[in-house]
Design a protein around this motif. Structure first.
Motif, short mmCIF file in Angstrom:
data_model
loop_
_atom_site.label_atom_id
_atom_site.label_comp_id
_atom_site.label_asym_id
_atom_site.label_seq_id
_atom_site.Cartn_x
_atom_site.Cartn_y
_atom_site.Cartn_z
N TRP A 90 0.82 -1.22 0.00
CA TRP A 90 0.00 0.00 0.00
C TRP A 90 0.85 1.27 0.00
N ARG A 91 2.01 1.21 -0.69
CA ARG A 91 2.87 2.39 -0.81
C ARG A 91 3.78 2.20 -2.03
N PRO A 92 4.36 3.30 -2.55
CA PRO A 92 5.31 3.18 -3.66
C PRO A 92 6.58 2.48 -3.21
N VAL A 93 7.11 1.62 -4.09
CA VAL A 93 8.35 0.89 -3.81
C VAL A 93 9.22 0.96 -5.06
N TYR A 94 10.45 1.46 -4.91
CA TYR A 94 11.39 1.53 -6.03
C TYR A 94 12.28 0.29 -5.99
N VAL A 95 12.32 -0.45 -7.09
CA VAL A 95 12.99 -1.75 -7.14
C VAL A 95 14.15 -1.71 -8.13
N LYS A 96 15.29 -2.24 -7.72
CA LYS A 96 16.47 -2.27 -8.59
C LYS A 96 16.38 -3.37 -9.66
N LYS A 97 17.00 -3.10 -10.77
CA LYS A 97 17.12 -4.08 -11.85
C LYS A 97 17.84 -5.34 -11.35
N GLY A 98 17.36 -6.50 -11.83
CA GLY A 98 18.02 -7.76 -11.52
C GLY A 98 17.52 -8.44 -10.25
N SER A 173 22.32 0.52 -0.12
CA SER A 173 22.77 -0.77 -0.64
C SER A 173 21.64 -1.79 -0.77
N HIS A 174 20.42 -1.39 -0.44
CA HIS A 174 19.29 -2.31 -0.51
C HIS A 174 18.81 -2.53 -1.94
N SER A 175 18.03 -3.59 -2.12
CA SER A 175 17.48 -3.89 -3.45
C SER A 175 16.26 -3.05 -3.76
N PHE A 176 15.68 -2.42 -2.73
CA PHE A 176 14.50 -1.59 -2.95
C PHE A 176 14.40 -0.54 -1.86
N ALA A 177 13.56 0.45 -2.11
CA ALA A 177 13.28 1.49 -1.13
C ALA A 177 11.81 1.84 -1.23
N SER A 178 11.18 2.14 -0.08
CA SER A 178 9.75 2.47 -0.07
C SER A 178 9.52 3.75 0.70
N THR A 179 8.39 4.38 0.46
CA THR A 179 8.04 5.61 1.16
C THR A 179 7.60 5.30 2.59
N ALA A 180 7.73 6.29 3.46
CA ALA A 180 7.23 6.14 4.83
C ALA A 180 5.71 6.27 4.86
N TRP A 181 5.16 7.04 3.92
CA TRP A 181 3.71 7.22 3.85
C TRP A 181 3.07 6.10 3.03
N HIS A 182 1.81 5.87 3.28
CA HIS A 182 1.10 4.79 2.58
C HIS A 182 -0.37 5.12 2.48
N ALA A 183 -1.06 4.41 1.61
CA ALA A 183 -2.51 4.56 1.46
C ALA A 183 -3.21 3.73 2.52
N GLU A 184 -4.41 4.16 2.86
CA GLU A 184 -5.21 3.40 3.83
C GLU A 184 -5.91 2.26 3.11
N LYS A 185 -5.71 1.06 3.61
CA LYS A 185 -6.36 -0.09 3.00
C LYS A 185 -7.75 -0.29 3.61
#
Length: 334
Positions: A90-98, A173-185
């Motif tokens: 329930w939030r944006p997540v940026y994911v690395k290639k591979g 150095s992580h494979s992904f990063a996400s926002t602290a904020w999120h949508a309400e499910k």
């Protein structure tokens, strides 16, 4: 660049908000079972809210991410991980290639949705990318995803790029990063409790016995294993007509509850037929259709009657929530 399917999961398909305008020709609507989860998933990555997503059911797929992408996962919790590390939903997540995005067993709910900034490059059929599985049209070659399928991705919008820019600063150095904020499910049904579903009475409600009317709202119904995207077959109190009823087939819609001669109701869902000849006992309100979609086979449902006016107010409130989420994301990224 693309996403490659390493393992398809139980049932994974491309779905958007559906194929409207063709029911008069016998073409069903299809689309996401949980339209709320789909719309929110798209807003979180900067897409138009009706863009196609991957709908995953009960047991999710394993996917190889072949470019840096922005994703969001909503709906039921299918234990998503990236390179073995749990992914927040329930939030944006940026994911690395591979990296490998993997879904496992269902922890809550029933269906999960994966949106990608820019959407999936899938040709539209009759104005929709949704997969109509039984007819073999739309989606990815008209079928569920299979091993080694390759999904090409579209170009992200400007708001998506702003979200990516903010997340790249957190990546380290992580494979992904996400926002602290999120949508309400919305509420995801709990394993041990009935899903409380609000309904209005149907066109033929008054033709049923008093006992059937009373029991429908007092007793739980179980979703049987003979359920699919077309509809949920329910078992519980036997619903009977007061006397035989001759009917001409009528239009049906998402959430229509029909009662065949055996007295066991059928709750129609995304892949419903265009018309039905069984009496219509009740109609699930629009805002609760997502809760129905997240109820597993074997789960129970308890129905509650409300008025049409109440259903309309709940619908208006939900639409305002979704609109405000889009506004808030744009403001945050401005």
């Amino acid at each position: 660049m693309s996403i490659t399917v390493l393992r398809p999961g139980l049932l994974t398909s491309i779905q958007d908000l559906g194929r409207y305008g063709y029911q008069k020709y016998g073409v069903i609507v299809s689309g996401a079972m949980d339209s709320y989860a789909l719309r929110v998933a798209n807003l979180l990555v900067g897409n138009k809210e009706g863009e196609a997503t991957l709908e995953m059911t009960l047991m999710g797929p394993s996917l190889l991410v072949e470019k840096d992408i922005l994703i969001a996962i909503t709906g039921g919790d299918l234990s998503p991980t990236i390179n073995g590390e749990p992914v927040p939903m329930w939030r944006p997540v940026y994911v690395k290639k591979g990296t490998i995005l993997q879904f496992g067993a269902c922890q809550s709910g029933c269906r999960s949705y994966l949106s990608v900034a820019g959407g999936y490059e899938i040709p539209e059929v009759m104005g929709s990318k949704s997969t109509y599985l039984r007819a073999g049209i739309g989606g990815f070659q008209g079928r569920a995803m299979a091993k080694d399928d390759v999904l090409k991705l579209g170009s992200p919008q400007e708001i998506s790029l702003r979200i990516v820019e903010s997340l790249m600063k957190k990546l380290s150095s992580h494979s992904f990063a996400s926002t602290a904020w999120h949508a309400e499910k919305i509420s995801i049904p709990h394993h041990s409790q009935p899903s409380k579903i609000r309904v209005t009475v149907g066109s033929q409600f008054e033709h049923f016995t008093s006992e059937s009317k009373s029991q429908f709202f007092q007793c739980p119904f179980q979703v049987t294993n003979q359920s699919d995207r077309m509809g949920y077959r329910l078992t519980g109190p036997n619903l009977q007509l007061a006397k035989p009823l001759e009917m001409v087939s009528e239009a049906v819609t998402l959430g229509t509850i029909q009662v065949p001669p055996d007295g066991n109701p059928i709750l129609l869902l995304a892949d419903r037929q265009t018309v039905g000849g069984y009496p219509k006992f009740a109609q699930v309100i629009t805002v609760d259709s997502s809760i129905v979609a997240q109820t597993k086979p074997g789960g129970t449902i308890l129905f509650q009657e409300i008025s049409l006016a109440e259903a309309e107010q709940l619908y208006i409130a939900r639409e305002k929530e979704i609109k405000n989420l889009g506004i808030a994301i744009r403001f945050k990224m401005s």
